[in-house]
Write a protein that holds these residues in place. Structure first.
Motif, PDB file in Angstrom:
ATOM      1  N   GLN A   1      10.303  96.987  51.700  1.00  0.00           N
ATOM      2  CA  GLN A   1      11.560  96.475  52.196  1.00  0.00           C
ATOM      3  C   GLN A   1      12.839  96.598  51.096  1.00  0.00           C
ATOM      4  O   GLN A   1      12.582  96.469  49.942  1.00  0.00           O
ATOM      5  N   ARG A   2      13.965  96.246  51.702  1.00  0.00           N
ATOM      6  CA  ARG A   2      15.223  96.096  50.908  1.00  0.00           C
ATOM      7  C   ARG A   2      15.009  95.448  49.637  1.00  0.00           C
ATOM      8  O   ARG A   2      15.576  95.762  48.622  1.00  0.00           O
ATOM      9  N   HIS A   3      14.565  94.226  49.716  1.00  0.00           N
ATOM     10  CA  HIS A   3      14.439  93.343  48.495  1.00  0.00           C
ATOM     11  C   HIS A   3      12.967  93.365  48.173  1.00  0.00           C
ATOM     12  O   HIS A   3      12.290  92.483  48.766  1.00  0.00           O
ATOM     13  N   GLN A   4      12.550  94.158  47.292  1.00  0.00           N
ATOM     14  CA  GLN A   4      11.228  94.233  46.750  1.00  0.00           C
ATOM     15  C   GLN A   4      11.021  92.956  46.009  1.00  0.00           C
ATOM     16  O   GLN A   4       9.773  92.651  46.079  1.00  0.00           O
ATOM     17  N   LEU A   5      11.631  92.119  45.858  1.00  0.00           N
ATOM     18  CA  LEU A   5      11.547  90.973  45.019  1.00  0.00           C
ATOM     19  C   LEU A   5      10.840  89.757  45.961  1.00  0.00           C
ATOM     20  O   LEU A   5      10.231  88.931  45.502  1.00  0.00           O
ATOM     21  N   GLU A   6      10.995  89.951  47.256  1.00  0.00           N
ATOM     22  CA  GLU A   6      10.510  89.288  48.005  1.00  0.00           C
ATOM     23  C   GLU A   6       8.921  89.054  47.949  1.00  0.00           C
ATOM     24  O   GLU A   6       8.543  87.816  47.991  1.00  0.00           O
ATOM     25  N   THR A   7       8.064  90.255  47.682  1.00  0.00           N
ATOM     26  CA  THR A   7       6.793  89.976  47.645  1.00  0.00           C
ATOM     27  C   THR A   7       6.452  89.021  46.326  1.00  0.00           C
ATOM     28  O   THR A   7       5.380  88.266  46.307  1.00  0.00           O
ATOM     29  N   GLU A   8       7.207  89.216  45.190  1.00  0.00           N
ATOM     30  CA  GLU A   8       6.846  88.402  44.085  1.00  0.00           C
ATOM     31  C   GLU A   8       7.160  86.924  44.231  1.00  0.00           C
ATOM     32  O   GLU A   8       6.465  86.119  43.693  1.00  0.00           O
ATOM     33  N   VAL A   9       8.467  86.717  44.968  1.00  0.00           N
ATOM     34  CA  VAL A   9       8.741  85.521  45.187  1.00  0.00           C
ATOM     35  C   VAL A   9       7.706  84.631  46.018  1.00  0.00           C
ATOM     36  O   VAL A   9       7.131  83.670  45.796  1.00  0.00           O
ATOM     37  N   ALA A  10       7.229  85.560  47.050  1.00  0.00           N
ATOM     38  CA  ALA A  10       5.918  84.884  47.845  1.00  0.00           C
ATOM     39  C   ALA A  10       4.689  84.675  46.963  1.00  0.00           C
ATOM     40  O   ALA A  10       4.108  83.402  47.226  1.00  0.00           O
ATOM     41  N   GLY A  11       4.371  85.396  46.198  1.00  0.00           N
ATOM     42  CA  GLY A  11       3.407  85.099  45.426  1.00  0.00           C
ATOM     43  C   GLY A  11       3.322  83.788  44.223  1.00  0.00           C
ATOM     44  O   GLY A  11       2.613  83.127  44.417  1.00  0.00           O
ATOM     45  N   LYS A  12       4.616  83.860  43.758  1.00  0.00           N
ATOM     46  CA  LYS A  12       4.940  82.538  43.088  1.00  0.00           C
ATOM     47  C   LYS A  12       4.906  81.397  43.609  1.00  0.00           C
ATOM     48  O   LYS A  12       4.296  80.355  43.177  1.00  0.00           O
ATOM     49  N   ILE A  13       5.502  81.430  44.983  1.00  0.00           N
ATOM     50  CA  ILE A  13       5.413  80.208  45.484  1.00  0.00           C
ATOM     51  C   ILE A  13       3.972  79.725  46.138  1.00  0.00           C
ATOM     52  O   ILE A  13       3.412  78.681  46.043  1.00  0.00           O
ATOM     53  N   ALA A  14       3.345  80.658  46.505  1.00  0.00           N
ATOM     54  CA  ALA A  14       2.137  80.464  47.042  1.00  0.00           C
ATOM     55  C   ALA A  14       0.813  80.133  45.672  1.00  0.00           C
ATOM     56  O   ALA A  14       0.361  79.153  45.992  1.00  0.00           O
ATOM     57  N   LYS A  15       1.579  80.602  44.483  1.00  0.00           N
ATOM     58  CA  LYS A  15       0.546  80.029  43.434  1.00  0.00           C
ATOM     59  C   LYS A  15       0.868  78.662  43.002  1.00  0.00           C
ATOM     60  O   LYS A  15       0.135  77.942  42.682  1.00  0.00           O
ATOM     61  N   LYS A  16       2.193  78.204  43.259  1.00  0.00           N
ATOM     62  CA  LYS A  16       2.808  76.984  42.957  1.00  0.00           C
ATOM     63  C   LYS A  16       2.176  76.126  43.724  1.00  0.00           C
ATOM     64  O   LYS A  16       1.821  74.813  43.331  1.00  0.00           O
ATOM     65  N   LEU A  17       1.938  76.464  44.916  1.00  0.00           N
ATOM     66  CA  LEU A  17       1.331  75.267  46.150  1.00  0.00           C
ATOM     67  C   LEU A  17      -0.235  75.363  46.186  1.00  0.00           C
ATOM     68  O   LEU A  17      -0.885  75.061  47.102  1.00  0.00           O
ATOM     69  N   ASN A  18      -0.789  76.202  45.212  1.00  0.00           N
ATOM     70  CA  ASN A  18      -2.150  76.400  44.828  1.00  0.00           C
ATOM     71  C   ASN A  18      -2.742  76.933  46.157  1.00  0.00           C
ATOM     72  O   ASN A  18      -3.800  76.420  46.925  1.00  0.00           O
ATOM     73  N   VAL A  19      -2.232  78.184  46.720  1.00  0.00           N
ATOM     74  CA  VAL A  19      -2.600  78.846  48.188  1.00  0.00           C
ATOM     75  C   VAL A  19      -3.053  80.241  47.810  1.00  0.00           C
ATOM     76  O   VAL A  19      -2.044  80.963  47.000  1.00  0.00           O
ATOM     77  N   LYS A  20      -3.879  80.730  48.203  1.00  0.00           N
ATOM     78  CA  LYS A  20      -4.390  82.141  48.023  1.00  0.00           C
ATOM     79  C   LYS A  20      -3.598  82.848  48.937  1.00  0.00           C
ATOM     80  O   LYS A  20      -3.333  82.790  50.032  1.00  0.00           O
ATOM     81  N   ASN A  21      -2.849  84.267  48.218  1.00  0.00           N
ATOM     82  CA  ASN A  21      -1.712  84.775  48.925  1.00  0.00           C
ATOM     83  C   ASN A  21      -2.751  86.399  49.029  1.00  0.00           C
ATOM     84  O   ASN A  21      -3.058  86.926  48.048  1.00  0.00           O
ATOM     85  N   HIS A  22      -2.519  86.839  50.158  1.00  0.00           N
ATOM     86  CA  HIS A  22      -2.951  88.284  50.367  1.00  0.00           C
ATOM     87  C   HIS A  22      -1.713  89.221  50.510  1.00  0.00           C
ATOM     88  O   HIS A  22      -1.119  88.968  51.526  1.00  0.00           O
TER      89      HIS A  22
END
Length: 218
Positions: free
Chosen positions: A39-60
């Protein structure tokens, strides 16, 4: 008593983050799935991973780069202008994206024993995307259930909310600061308030301003 286990289709943006916080209050166990399709903003996947980690959720994180190859558009090509096309659809429309995402989210749900799938699509502010409509979601739900012979339930907590109401929901879920400061909605890949000029930022900003004005007047 909270219901079972859920998978949240998660991009790290305003809508999906609000849905994730909603799901954490509704379900006993929650995991997220993020799709990488160049996707145009590759940062999207990094942001998703950080938020999931912050909320203690497993991210696939799933590689969906074939979608980029099949459907070139302004979300997957930097050289393409973000604009409204002659057919009435914005140049950011990726044909079949939500169909693909929900199909793979359902396969993941099958594998991890989740019956519920949560997605942040919305018909109220859907920018003309046909795969954000309630009729599509209901049809897709029937299709994945028949395909896998499982009673999945696709939840769309934002379906009939406008952006002001989505901000209100985030606030009611005690996640206004998280959604406002740590999510990525901007088509130009700028976290939080974004560039302020692309269609996604304008929609987000107008909704926030309307909500804060309404809240301040109460």
């Amino acid at each position: 008593m909270r219901k079972e286990k859920a998978v949240v289709v998660f991009s790290g943006g305003q809508d999906s983050t609000t849905c994730l916080v909603w799901a954490l209050q509704e379900f006993a166990e929650v995991e997220t799935v993020t799709f990488h399709y160049n996707q145009r903003h590759q940062l999207e996947t990094e942001v998703a991973g950080k938020i999931a980690k912050k909320l203690n959720v497993k991210n696939h994180l799933l590689d969906m780069s074939l979608l980029n190859q099949l459907a070139p558009n302004a979300l997957t090509r930097d050289e393409m202008e973000i604009k409204m096309n002659e057919d009435g659809l914005p140049s950011t429309f990726v044909p079949g994206r939500n169909l693909v995402f929900l199909s793979f989210a359902s396969i993941l749900a099958y594998q991890i024993g989740a019956r519920h799938i949560v997605t942040g699509v919305c018909e109220t502010d859907f920018s003309g995307y046909p795969d954000c409509r309630d009729s599509f979601i209901k049809s897709c739900n029937v299709t994945v259930n028949l395909a896998m012979d499982k009673p999945f339930v696709i939840h769309t907590p934002l379906m009939w909310l406008n952006k002001k109401e989505t901000w209100k929901l985030a606030d009611e879920l005690h996640a206004l600061d998280l959604v406002r400061n740590e999510t990525l909605t901007c088509y130009n890949g700028i976290i939080a308030d974004g560039c302020g000029e692309c269609p996604a930022c304008v929609l987000r900003k107008n909704g926030l301003n309307e909500y804060l004005h309404e809240k301040g007047g109460n």
